[in-house]
Design an enzyme around this catalytic site. Structure first.
Site, PDB file in Angstrom:
ATOM      1  CB  CYS A  63     -51.645   8.824 -31.280  1.00 13.31           C
ATOM      2  SG  CYS A  63     -50.166   8.067 -31.953  1.00 13.31           S
ATOM      3  CE1 TYR A 194     -51.529   9.795 -38.989  1.00  6.34           C
ATOM      4  CE2 TYR A 194     -51.909   7.432 -39.012  1.00  6.34           C
ATOM      5  CZ  TYR A 194     -51.984   8.651 -38.363  1.00  6.34           C
ATOM      6  OH  TYR A 194     -52.514   8.735 -37.101  1.00  6.34           O
TER       7      TYR A 194
HETATM    8  N1  LIG Z   1     -42.772   5.859 -34.786  1.00  8.81           N
HETATM    9  C1  LIG Z   1     -43.648   6.385 -33.887  1.00  8.81           C
HETATM   10  C2  LIG Z   1     -44.686   7.283 -34.580  1.00  8.81           C
HETATM   11  C3  LIG Z   1     -45.476   8.044 -33.578  1.00  8.81           C
HETATM   12  C4  LIG Z   1     -46.234   9.207 -34.228  1.00  8.81           C
HETATM   13  O1  LIG Z   1     -46.061   9.532 -35.411  1.00  8.81           O
HETATM   14  N2  LIG Z   1     -47.107   9.847 -33.416  1.00  8.81           N
HETATM   15  C5  LIG Z   1     -47.856  10.992 -33.898  1.00  8.81           C
HETATM   16  C6  LIG Z   1     -49.302  10.925 -33.423  1.00  8.81           C
HETATM   17  S1  LIG Z   1     -50.282   9.748 -34.267  1.00  8.81           S
HETATM   18  C7  LIG Z   1     -47.326  12.275 -33.286  1.00  8.81           C
HETATM   19  O2  LIG Z   1     -47.068  12.328 -32.113  1.00  8.81           O
HETATM   20  N3  LIG Z   1     -47.218  13.334 -34.093  1.00  8.81           N
HETATM   21  C8  LIG Z   1     -46.815  14.630 -33.648  1.00  8.81           C
HETATM   22  C9  LIG Z   1     -45.949  15.292 -34.666  1.00  8.81           C
HETATM   23  O3  LIG Z   1     -45.641  14.671 -35.693  1.00  8.81           O
HETATM   24  O4  LIG Z   1     -45.575  16.446 -34.438  1.00  8.81           O
HETATM   25  C10 LIG Z   1     -44.301   5.242 -33.154  1.00  8.81           C
HETATM   26  O5  LIG Z   1     -44.856   4.302 -33.767  1.00  8.81           O
HETATM   27  O6  LIG Z   1     -44.221   5.248 -31.941  1.00  8.81           O
END
Ligand SMILES: N[C@@H](CCC(=O)N[C@@H](CS)C(=O)NCC(=O)O)C(=O)O
Length: 317
Positions: A63, A194
């Site tokens: 990530c 994305y």
């Molecule tokens: N706003 C968050 C975004 C974090 C995010 O989208 N993380 C993704 C991984 S790249 C995630 O954990 N996705 C799991 C999901 O959407 O279920 C940040 O910048 O901390």
């Protein structure tokens, strides 16, 4: 994702989208700040004072948002102050999982199997995606913050003397330049890849695609004759740029169809990535196997889940 504290649906079909089929990222919901004296930060409540051993970071190597915080922890010399758990690279039907995949860890703090358990520990009625990164408070047994831009900033200044003061990731004289840069690259590049990859209509894809390459074209000349963007060392802006660039050729170019050019076709951006990788501590936060395996396990984009054989990090940079 979680709905009222219950794990309800597969991750894959529930990416939010707008009326044009564009990908919409969830807004982060825990926004407290660690501060040297425990006073409240710019958002959230007070009571999260800097203390060695009190806070824990939950991250994924795949990530880019979590990687911002891993790099910040290294550059501020906070490895002994803040502990870390790393999820396995591939999202499961129940989201991120801790385990024994090489490079991943178990959750030694809460004994969770899945990341969503951390969210329901903090809020038994939580509704939303169980994303990483998460900064966890062992003392109050709750999530301090799950927004990487906040966490990166509090790693810089929230830990006071516990952190190494040599590198300022957000130097006062360059703050407005850094903010302007961050605001420009977030929608078009960091989240732009994305928006390209998860677009569900041709028009949404093409719009996001054009923004990604316009942004790379805009940054390339800015790095001419410069090691880093706004200082003689990496700042927040460099970190936020790097985490997207380092994933570009191996994940975004293929899986997300960001294929007008490769990152390695941009001489200055490529050399910048090499300098970041050479900065002490940064290369350790980049796990190419997790990145490749993680992205290519997104079933909605790659139903066979075949992981491409190339390229290796050394072949790109
Ligand atoms: N706003 C968050 C975004 C974090 C995010 O989208 N993380 C993704 C991984 S790249 C995630 O954990 N996705 C799991 C999901 O959407 O279920 C940040 O910048 O901390």
């Amino acid at each position: 994702m979680l709905v009222n504290g219950k794990w309800t649906e597969d991750w894959q079909p529930v990416q939010a989208k707008d009326e044009k089929g564009g990908f919409v990222r969830q807004i982060s919901s825990f926004r407290n700040w660690v501060t040297p004296d425990g006073n409240a930060g710019p958002t959230g409540e007070s009571g999260f004072a800097a203390e060695a051993g009190r806070y824990h970071l939950y991250v994924a190597y795949i990530c880019p948002w979590a990687s911002r915080t891993l790099i910040g922890r290294k550059l501020k010399g906070l490895e002994e102050v803040i502990s870390v758990s790393i999820v396995e690279p591939a999202l499961t039907k129940q989201g991120w999982r801790f385990g024994d995949y090489p490079g991943a860890t178990v959750d030694e703090v809460n004994g969770a199997t899945f990341m969503h358990e951390i969210y329901t520990k903090a809020d038994p009625d939580f509704t939303g995606r169980a994303t990483v990164p998460v900064l966890w408070d062992k003392k109050r047994a709750t999530i301090v913050n799950n927004e990487s831009s906040d966490i990166l900033r509090m790693l810089n200044s929230g830990f006071g003397d516990l952190a190494c003061g040599e590198i300022d990731l957000y130097p006062a004289p360059r703050r407005s330049d850094i903010d302007t840069f961050n605001e420009r690259i977030y929608p078009s590049l960091n989240n732009g890849v994305y928006r390209t990859g998860f677009a569900t209509t041709q028009i949404a894809y093409e719009e996001a695609f054009a923004e990604v390459f316009a942004c790379l074209d805009w940054i390339e000349p800015q790095l001419e004759g410069r090691n880093f963007l706004f200082a003689d060392h990496p700042t927040e802006a460099d970190i936020r740029l790097f985490v997207t660039l380092v994933r570009f050729d191996v994940a975004y170019h293929g899986l997300f169809k960001c294929n007008l050019r490769r990152l390695s076709d941009y001489a200055n951006l490529k050399a910048f990535c090499r300098r970041m990788l050479d900065w002490p501590g940064i290369a350790e936060t980049v796990n190419f196997d997790h990145i490749k395996r993680g992205y290519y396990s997104i079933e909605s984009l790659n139903p066979t889940r075949i992981v491409p054989a190339g390229p290796a990090l050394a072949e790109i940079f």
